[in-house]
Scaffold this active site. Structure first.
Site, PDB file in Angstrom:
ATOM      1  N   HIS A  11     -32.815 -25.928  23.006  1.00  0.00           N
ATOM      2  CA  HIS A  11     -33.843 -25.010  22.520  1.00  0.00           C
ATOM      3  C   HIS A  11     -33.246 -23.894  21.654  1.00  0.00           C
ATOM      4  O   HIS A  11     -32.039 -23.656  21.663  1.00  0.00           O
ATOM      5  CB  HIS A  11     -34.574 -24.369  23.699  1.00  0.00           C
ATOM      6  N   ARG A  66     -39.624 -22.369  26.097  1.00  0.00           N
ATOM      7  CA  ARG A  66     -38.721 -22.288  24.950  1.00  0.00           C
ATOM      8  C   ARG A  66     -38.355 -23.669  24.419  1.00  0.00           C
ATOM      9  O   ARG A  66     -38.191 -23.850  23.213  1.00  0.00           O
ATOM     10  CB  ARG A  66     -37.463 -21.500  25.321  1.00  0.00           C
ATOM     11  N   GLU A  92     -33.537 -26.888  33.001  1.00  0.00           N
ATOM     12  CA  GLU A  92     -32.194 -26.448  33.354  1.00  0.00           C
ATOM     13  C   GLU A  92     -32.032 -26.399  34.874  1.00  0.00           C
ATOM     14  O   GLU A  92     -33.003 -26.585  35.623  1.00  0.00           O
ATOM     15  CB  GLU A  92     -31.955 -25.062  32.719  1.00  0.00           C
TER      16      GLU A  92
END
Length: 227
Positions: A11, A66, A92
């Protein structure tokens, strides 16, 4: 060409809470990040044209804002791409119930629990360490999750030379690359990914992955990036 292509894109730059290790912060791209996302389409097009690949209509993205914004801004400039598929499996590393606490608050929470050992100094960067919180996972576990998704996705691609775009996060993508046999373990901590710049992996008909294009970023030890 018998190999299929998986193009990984981290991102763009995004808004972050200060000194907060959780990478599940629900914030979008900065102005710089939006610019990086738009420019990603140029780098992706150059890769596609240089190698003679074709783009799949589906773009895959982490469900975090994002990543989705980066995927959307980049893919809208690539006419072959028709939709963005979002999934939690590309996010993540999760720190569980410690999400969006500061580093100091996490340390204090662990110290206040008599059942727990003090945190190791390298807890955030240690690939195998998992915070003792409900729902937390280690970096290696997040990489295994992402690697599983990438493998399943590419198993559905049967056209040689077809490239699939995947937008995610630096640490989980690097650890996924390790699980896929692309990065040796000792390289994970030394490398990162540039914001919104593609790294292309190929996967053979026998399931062998390799790095074929795009540059990893040499990771500065003093960097404070969260993913």
């Amino acid at each position: 060409m018998s190999e299929r292509i998986c193009i990984l894109v981290r991102h763009g730059d995004y808004h972050q809470l200060a000194d907060t290790p959780s990478a599940h912060q629900p914030f979008g791209l900065t102005a710089l990040g939006r610019q990086q996302a738009a420019e990603a389409s140029i780098a992706i097009r150059q890769l596609i044209d240089t190698h003679g690949w074709s783009l799949h209509t589906d773009v895959h993205s982490s469900s975090l804002l994002r990543a989705w914004e980066t995927a959307s801004l980049a893919s809208e400039r690539l006419p072959e791409c028709k939709r963005v598929v979002t999934t939690d499996r590309l996010t993540e590393r999760c720190v569980g119930s410690g999400a969006n606490l500061t580093r100091q608050q996490i340390t204090e929470a662990v110290a206040a629990d008599p059942r727990l050992e003090p945190l190791p100094d390298d807890w955030k960067s240690n690939s195998h360490f998992r915070l003792p919180f409900i729902g937390a996972e280690s970096l290696m576990e997040s990489g295994a999750r992402v690697a599983g998704y990438l493998t399943e996705t590419m198993n559905h691609i049967d056209a040689p030379g077809q490239a699939v775009l995947v937008f995610g996060h630096g640490a989980s993508l690097r650890h996924a690359a390790h699980h896929l046999g692309v990065l040796p373990f000792d390289q994970i901590a030394k490398l990162s990914m540039f914001h919104a710049r593609p790294v292309a992996l190929s996967v053979s008909s026998t399931g062998v992955w390799r790095h074929v294009a795009g540059e990893w970023k040499n990771r500065l030890l003093e960097s404070k990036q969260l993913d």
